[in-house]
Design a protein around this motif. Structure first.
Motif, PDB file in Angstrom:
ATOM      1  N   GLY A   1       0.789  -1.222   0.000  1.00 17.54           N
ATOM      2  CA  GLY A   1       0.000   0.000   0.000  1.00 17.54           C
ATOM      3  C   GLY A   1       0.818   1.266   0.000  1.00 17.54           C
ATOM      4  O   GLY A   1       0.272   2.352   0.213  1.00 17.54           O
ATOM      5  N   GLU A   2       2.111   1.159  -0.219  1.00 11.95           N
ATOM      6  CA  GLU A   2       2.959   2.354  -0.245  1.00 11.95           C
ATOM      7  C   GLU A   2       2.969   2.963  -1.640  1.00 11.95           C
ATOM      8  O   GLU A   2       3.024   2.244  -2.640  1.00 11.95           O
ATOM      9  N   HIS A   3       2.925   4.284  -1.706  1.00 16.90           N
ATOM     10  CA  HIS A   3       2.943   4.998  -2.992  1.00 16.90           C
ATOM     11  C   HIS A   3       4.387   5.390  -3.286  1.00 16.90           C
ATOM     12  O   HIS A   3       4.954   6.263  -2.613  1.00 16.90           O
ATOM     13  N   LEU A   4       4.999   4.722  -4.259  1.00 17.68           N
ATOM     14  CA  LEU A   4       6.414   4.889  -4.552  1.00 17.68           C
ATOM     15  C   LEU A   4       6.626   5.673  -5.840  1.00 17.68           C
ATOM     16  O   LEU A   4       5.819   5.590  -6.759  1.00 17.68           O
ATOM     17  N   ALA A   5       7.714   6.403  -5.899  1.00 21.11           N
ATOM     18  CA  ALA A   5       8.045   7.195  -7.093  1.00 21.11           C
ATOM     19  C   ALA A   5       9.416   6.791  -7.609  1.00 21.11           C
ATOM     20  O   ALA A   5      10.352   6.575  -6.827  1.00 21.11           O
ATOM     21  N   PHE A   6       9.536   6.670  -8.940  1.00 21.16           N
ATOM     22  CA  PHE A   6      10.788   6.277  -9.572  1.00 21.16           C
ATOM     23  C   PHE A   6      11.060   7.171 -10.777  1.00 21.16           C
ATOM     24  O   PHE A   6      10.130   7.576 -11.477  1.00 21.16           O
TER      25      PHE A   6
END
Length: 269
Positions: A82-87
């Motif tokens: 449920g973590e919102h990750l950015a790449f």
């Protein structure tokens, strides 16, 4: 979860939420005389930016412009915790850490729910025309491989049933010079032809026979498999409509240095 988050035409980058309709994004780019260079298929009016990235598919321009993966600069996704990750980011040289954004191309959502992507865009070509040649398969493949090694503005090719279509795109003078050099019958932009090819609405794709997608070296000679054949990408992508035994198709592709995927229909196992 839709809408364009950021778009600066002079920077050649657009950032969009993944529920944004693909047609809506392409319309925005067209208003600035720009485009998604990999020419993604829609396969229906409900296509979204997220679906485009998750499937990783590209259209007729892929051989000259590159794949979708080559244009994904950054992405956000929700992982299994449920973590919102950015790449990544919004420039080509995103060198910090593992390049997850490009791995998402063609991932079919298995790595997480893609929520937002940054995609590099390109200007539309100043001129475009399509040439038609009546050639058998072996001759068409030979010409395509010869032309691929020459400075010609070829942006797409398609051979089926003794007819080769060749699209030229680029600067007006370059297109005109190539048209004179190559000969053939000029059809103009022929946008509808390339759209039906991209969207699989051309007559070749109709019918109940299983549709195979073969990825092969472009120099591979004509296939010895039963069924109807359509060749794209300078000979490297070959669509086969055939009731042939799946093991036979896989073995033939492997023997020729490529692979085969049952794209639609047939025994899914």
């Amino acid at each position: 979860h839709r809408g364009v988050v950021a778009y600066e035409p002079t920077e050649l980058v657009v950032v969009a939420r993944c529920g944004t309709p693909l047609a809506e994004l392409e319309s925005l780019l067209a208003s600035q005389d720009q485009m998604l260079a990999f020419e993604p298929p829609h396969y229906g009016p409900e296509a979204t930016v997220g679906g485009c990235v998750a499937t990783g598919l590209a259209g007729p321009r892929r051989a000259s412009a590159g794949s979708l993966r080559d244009f994904v600069l950054g992405a956000k996704l929700i992982d299994g915790r449920g973590e919102h990750l950015a790449f990544g980011g919004t420039v080509m040289k995103n060198v910090a850490g593992y390049d997850v954004a490009r791995v998402l191309a063609g991932s079919m959502g298995i790595l997480g729910v893609i929520t937002e992507v940054a995609i590099k865009v390109l200007p539309r070509p100043a001129a475009e025309t399509t040439l038609r040649f009546e050639l058998d398969q072996a001759t068409a493949l030979r010409h395509l491989n010869q032309w691929a090694g020459q400075p010609l503005p070829i942006s797409a090719s398609a051979w089926e049933a003794g007819v080769l279509h060749l699209r030229l795109s680029g600067a007006s003078l370059a297109v005109a010079a190539a048209r004179t050099r190559l000969g053939g019958e000029e059809l103009g932009p022929a946008a509808e032809f390339w759209t039906t090819l991209r969207e699989h609405t051309a007559p070749f794709f109709a019918g109940a026979a299983p549709l195979w997608r073969l990825s092969l070296p472009s120099t591979t000679p004509p296939l010895e498999l039963p069924g109807a054949l359509l060749i794209e990408w300078g000979g490297a992508q070959r669509w086969l409509r055939s009731d042939a035994v799946p093991e036979e198709v896989h073995a033939a592709a492997l023997r020729l240095g490529g692979h085969a995927t049952l794209f639609r229909g047939g025994p899914r196992a």
